[in-house]
Design a protein around this motif. Sequence first.
Motif: not given
Length: 478
Positions: A266-295
Amino acid sequence: MTIPDQCAGETTGGNEVTLARIARASVRPVQTLDLLTQREMDSLANADAKLHELFRRCALAILNTDGYVDDARKVYEAYADFDLRVIPEPRGLKLELFNAPGEAFVDGKMIEGIRHHLFSALRDVVYTEHKLAEQQTFDLSSSEGITDAVFRILRNANVVRSNVQPRLVVCWGGHSISRIEYDYSKTVGYSLGLRGFDICTGCGPGAMKGPMKGAAIAHAKQLNSETRYVGLSEPGIIAAESPNAIVNELVILPDIEKRLEAFVRVAHAILVFPGGVGTAEEIMFLLGIKMHPANAHIELPLIFTGPAESAAYFEQIDTFLKDCLGDDVGRHYTIINGDPAAVARAMKGSIKGLRRQRIEQNESFSYSWTMHIPEELQQPFLPTHENMAALALHRDQPAHQLVANLRRAFSGIVAGNVKDFGVRAVEAHGPYQLHGAGEVVAGLADLLEGFVRDGRMKIDPATYRPCFEVAGQPESTQ
């Protein structure tokens, strides 16, 4: 309308769970579940014990919105006598509540926003269970089926619509942040609101509340009444991150993986503020998508931002990501610290590019169907001690698999910190053990040590005991 019998008990301050209770109250929905057939209402009233308990816990978290305790177990134990039942009537559905948190009521009436959240939870929990258990119309065995299920849950909640413009900014960040970081997130939200952006967060406190609060003031100044404050949660975490009062569209997804997929689609853009492990989980999830060749063709702006005083936080995140995934990962995000207006301007420019791309590709503004999400990021991960210890945290594997394993590691630590089943498992069997090698495990140990040191694991850092140990680095997490 609610009709409380009496209020008993006292409210304690600080981080304690409020003990004030409404002994008995009844409430009906408004604009949610208000047009049901008698058969549909009967199915709600006769839900099995498992479904009833799931809804009871979600309802308790919503009614305890002002209780800032990020330990689901403490909330459930403090209100062990809370219960509710669904009552079908000729005029429509009614809920009866017993021993509900008193903070959800004012002068004998339930707060309207809380009432809306309460029936949103009933809508989502029952709808999902109905599709899964009764009709078997959700296919969760395939990647396409999972994406379809997430869409239908969001559509049922009226979050995905045919007439939306691309202006929904997803904001991620920690529930346990400093006052400086919280105020900064409000200022960024204000800058976004002045430019007409809507906000979507995990709906809890901290960096999930700040951007919404700032945007609400900006929308009021711009006389913008058609505003959206979308909150996405899931049953395992909602008690630790109860919906804040600004959320006007609440959706409870079945698990964390579907919640994360809902965010990015649903996102049109994503901002990440400082956080902990939950924020790190979200970052890894998104980078796993953005780094995939299909994307490679997909536009989805990603900005890391915090106050100037927190610049070291994103320096550490940046170092960790590049050590684990290579320097090329840096092209998938931008870091802007200490300048809320610059963040909002960068978002505005980036979303223009996203809008052009979606028009050219005949892609929906409300839900990104063409984005590919690897199945290893979609399938639910159960953070048992055995599963956590089995995660391979080293670079001698495909990058997408490493990203998925890091995401699972962070997800498990979230469970051990705040989710009821995770807290109990750690108490019974000791800290989760994480194993790895080389720069990945060294970087992970440093990152987690920093989260503990800076109080990013819990709202009350003084009482925090790490729920994890990194192999070879046992003292770094103490």
